[in-house]
Scaffold this motif. Structure first.
Motif, short mmCIF file in Angstrom:
data_model
loop_
_atom_site.label_atom_id
_atom_site.label_comp_id
_atom_site.label_asym_id
_atom_site.label_seq_id
_atom_site.Cartn_x
_atom_site.Cartn_y
_atom_site.Cartn_z
N VAL A 1 0.83 -1.20 0.00
CA VAL A 1 0.00 0.00 0.00
C VAL A 1 0.88 1.26 0.00
O VAL A 1 0.60 2.22 -0.71
N ARG A 2 1.96 1.20 0.75
CA ARG A 2 2.86 2.36 0.77
C ARG A 2 3.45 2.63 -0.61
O ARG A 2 3.71 3.78 -0.97
N ALA A 3 3.64 1.55 -1.38
CA ALA A 3 4.21 1.72 -2.73
C ALA A 3 3.13 2.08 -3.75
O ALA A 3 3.41 2.16 -4.95
N GLY A 4 1.90 2.26 -3.28
CA GLY A 4 0.85 2.68 -4.20
C GLY A 4 0.04 1.53 -4.79
O GLY A 4 -0.75 1.72 -5.71
N GLY A 5 0.25 0.33 -4.25
CA GLY A 5 -0.50 -0.82 -4.75
C GLY A 5 -1.63 -1.19 -3.82
O GLY A 5 -1.94 -0.47 -2.87
N HIS A 6 -2.27 -2.30 -4.13
CA HIS A 6 -3.37 -2.82 -3.30
C HIS A 6 -3.01 -4.23 -2.90
O HIS A 6 -2.34 -4.94 -3.64
N PHE A 7 -3.48 -4.66 -1.76
CA PHE A 7 -3.06 -5.99 -1.29
C PHE A 7 -4.25 -6.89 -0.98
O PHE A 7 -5.24 -6.45 -0.40
N GLY A 8 -4.09 -8.14 -1.36
CA GLY A 8 -4.99 -9.18 -0.87
C GLY A 8 -6.13 -9.56 -1.79
O GLY A 8 -6.42 -8.89 -2.77
N LEU A 9 -6.74 -10.68 -1.43
CA LEU A 9 -7.83 -11.22 -2.23
C LEU A 9 -9.01 -10.26 -2.33
O LEU A 9 -9.66 -10.18 -3.36
N SER A 10 -9.25 -9.52 -1.24
CA SER A 10 -10.42 -8.64 -1.26
C SER A 10 -10.23 -7.54 -2.31
O SER A 10 -11.19 -7.10 -2.94
N SER A 11 -8.98 -7.13 -2.52
CA SER A 11 -8.77 -6.08 -3.53
C SER A 11 -8.91 -6.65 -4.94
O SER A 11 -9.21 -5.92 -5.87
N VAL A 12 -8.70 -7.96 -5.09
CA VAL A 12 -8.97 -8.57 -6.40
C VAL A 12 -10.48 -8.64 -6.59
O VAL A 12 -11.01 -8.27 -7.64
N ARG A 13 -11.17 -9.09 -5.55
CA ARG A 13 -12.63 -9.24 -5.65
C ARG A 13 -13.29 -7.90 -6.01
O ARG A 13 -14.23 -7.86 -6.80
N GLU A 14 -12.76 -6.83 -5.46
CA GLU A 14 -13.32 -5.50 -5.75
C GLU A 14 -13.31 -5.16 -7.24
O GLU A 14 -14.12 -4.37 -7.70
N LEU A 15 -12.34 -5.73 -7.94
CA LEU A 15 -12.23 -5.42 -9.37
C LEU A 15 -13.23 -6.22 -10.22
O LEU A 15 -13.44 -5.91 -11.38
N LEU A 16 -13.79 -7.26 -9.63
CA LEU A 16 -14.64 -8.16 -10.40
C LEU A 16 -16.11 -7.75 -10.27
O LEU A 16 -16.87 -8.33 -9.50
N ALA A 17 -16.48 -6.74 -11.02
CA ALA A 17 -17.85 -6.22 -10.90
C ALA A 17 -18.86 -7.27 -11.36
O ALA A 17 -18.61 -7.99 -12.34
N PRO A 18 -19.98 -7.36 -10.66
CA PRO A 18 -21.04 -8.28 -11.10
C PRO A 18 -21.41 -7.98 -12.55
O PRO A 18 -21.29 -6.85 -13.01
N GLN A 19 -21.80 -9.02 -13.29
CA GLN A 19 -22.22 -8.88 -14.69
C GLN A 19 -21.07 -8.56 -15.64
O GLN A 19 -21.30 -8.09 -16.74
N THR A 20 -19.84 -8.72 -15.17
CA THR A 20 -18.72 -8.52 -16.09
C THR A 20 -17.84 -9.76 -16.10
O THR A 20 -17.91 -10.60 -15.20
N THR A 21 -16.99 -9.83 -17.12
CA THR A 21 -16.08 -10.97 -17.27
C THR A 21 -14.64 -10.49 -17.19
O THR A 21 -14.25 -9.54 -17.85
N ALA A 22 -13.87 -11.18 -16.37
CA ALA A 22 -12.43 -10.91 -16.30
C ALA A 22 -11.70 -12.18 -16.72
O ALA A 22 -12.28 -13.28 -16.75
N LEU A 23 -10.45 -12.04 -17.11
CA LEU A 23 -9.64 -13.20 -17.47
C LEU A 23 -8.29 -13.08 -16.80
O LEU A 23 -7.75 -11.98 -16.71
#
Ligand SMILES: Nc1nc2c(ncn2[C@@H]2O[C@H](COP(=O)(O)OP(=O)(O)OP(=O)(O)O)[C@@H](O)[C@H]2O)c(=O)[nH]1
Ligand SMILES: [Mg+2]
Ligand SMILES: [Zn+2]
Length: 381
Positions: free
Chosen positions: A223-245
């Motif tokens: 986080v200090r380096a400007g990134g995001h950490f952990g599974l929850s931050s991945v889940r946040e990117l996966l909006a319902p009704q969308t497809t990720a790969l």
């Protein structure tokens, strides 16, 4: 159909876990009206149904429709190669003849997007990895070797070329040499791809119990380096009704990550080779899984190489500011390898552009120029 599937060694549909429901995704308006037009042209044929390809096992598709999940074969026009074959994520017109148990894909509806890669050897040998993908997660493992910035930049260009959004996942964060090293890696990737691309680090295996790994320190450093950490931050990117790969080499931890998001071992994983950390090509199918309270994600086999051929638009999306600067080079055909008046060298010196970012751009642009004459079918020799 199940007998036919069993004969080919395909898994039974009932055994597949976490297949998205029909309502988990929606066709675009263009796709919906193309479907309606196709049905109207067939006088409202009741055997036709709208669906999406949710899985390909060695090119054998499974299609999710409102009425169920079906193994399907290709209609003759597709089979013969007159029409393109469907990829995972494609919306299709499925025919389910009442008297038969074989479903047929009659038509692939217009794609909003396609993730395409050059298979690498011959001219025109393209492979559609998936279609209608909104987000590509570029998975790159931490650990044994230095982080491959070239691989990340290359994947970013291929993914951005498709029109999808991109984010970088540094997997296996527990294997980072230290939290400082992890912070450096996150910072390097951010400098490489620019601030707009989200960089995540995560550990998909539960490391909280391990004494040698301080997950909180890793998270803080990220986080200090400007990134995001952990599974929850991945889940946040996966909006319902969308497809990720998830895109990455074999052994990058793609399937392990998805299992962690699903909370169960729905996907097969296996250990990397001890000698060189290489994966074993465990995932062979391309398949969609639905993440609870989030979107749909496609797991696919690891890709050994990703040559850049004709990905100009991707290069521009990822390195737009560098390319803009290159317009100021003294020579119109400047290759940025030490020519006098090279604006990129100038911008590196003044610190206006990050040197790693400039170097990555130059090497990928070089490669694309080389391939343009040897591989691109649009360029006549
Ligand atoms: N230490 C550590 N190991 C991990 C992590 N995630 C995955 N692994 C290990 O990495 C190995 C490969 O993981 P997979 O999930 O099978 O890799 P993959 O990217 O799906 O590989 P392919 O299916 O071959 O493309 C397995 O042994 C996993 O246990 C992690 O966060 N930390
Ligand atoms: Mg896998
Ligand atoms: Zn130049």
């Amino acid at each position: 159909m199940d007998d036919a599937a069993a004969m080919r060694g395909l898994p039974a549909l009932e055994s597949l876990a976490r297949v998205p429901a029909f309502d988990d995704l929606a066709p675009s308006e263009r796709q919906r009206s193309a479907f309606d037009a196709f049905v109207a042209a067939c006088d409202g044929d009741l055997e036709l149904e709208l669906g999406f390809v949710c899985r390909l096992d060695r090119n054998f598709p499974a299609v999710r429709c409102a009425s169920g999940l079906y193994r399907a074969e290709h209609a003759e026009r597709i089979y013969k190669g007159d029409l393109e074959r469907p990829a995972v994520g494609d919306w299709v017109v499925l025919r389910r003849p009442e008297a038969h148990d074989v479903a047929l894909i009659e038509e692939v509806l217009p794609r909003e997007q396609a993730l395409v890669r050059w298979r690498g050897s011959q001219r025109g040998d393209l492979q559609v990895l998936a279609a209608n993908v909104e987000l590509v997660l570029i998975a790159q493992p931490l650990g044994r070797e230095a982080l491959s910035l070239n691989r990340i930049a290359r994947s970013a260009v291929v993914a951005a070329d498709s029109g999808a959004e991109i984010a970088v996942l540094l997997t296996k964060a527990d294997r980072a040499a230290s939290s400082e090293e992890l912070a450096h890696d996150v910072a390097h990737v951010r400098a490489l791809l620019g601030e707009r691309v989200r960089v995540l680090a995560l550990c998909a295996l539960d490391a909280r119990e391990r004494e040698d790994v301080d997950v909180d320190a890793l998270a803080d450093a990220t986080v200090r380096a400007g990134g995001h950490f952990g599974l929850s931050s991945v889940r946040e990117l996966l909006a319902p009704q969308t497809t990720a790969l998830v895109l990455g080499e074999s052994g990058a931890g793609k399937s392990t990550l998805l299992n962690a998001l699903l909370g169960e071992a729905a996907l097969k994983t296996s250990s990397v080779r001890r000698s060189d950390d290489a994966g074993r090509h465990t995932t062979v199918a391309r398949r969609m899984v639905k993440v609870p309270d989030a979107g749909v994600v496609i797991d696919c086999p690891g890709l050994r190489n990703l040559p850049l051929v004709g990905h100009e638009s991707g290069l521009e999306k990822v390195f737009g500011d560098v390319m803009e600067r290159a317009w100021e080079c003294r020579f119109r055909d400047c290759t940025h390898h030490g020519e006098p008046g090279c604006a990129l060298a100038g911008a590196e010196e003044t610190g206006e552009l990050d040197p790693a970012r400039v170097e990555a751009y130059i090497s990928l642009a070089d490669e694309m120029r080389r391939h343009a004459t040897s591989l691109d079918p649009d360029v006549t020799l």
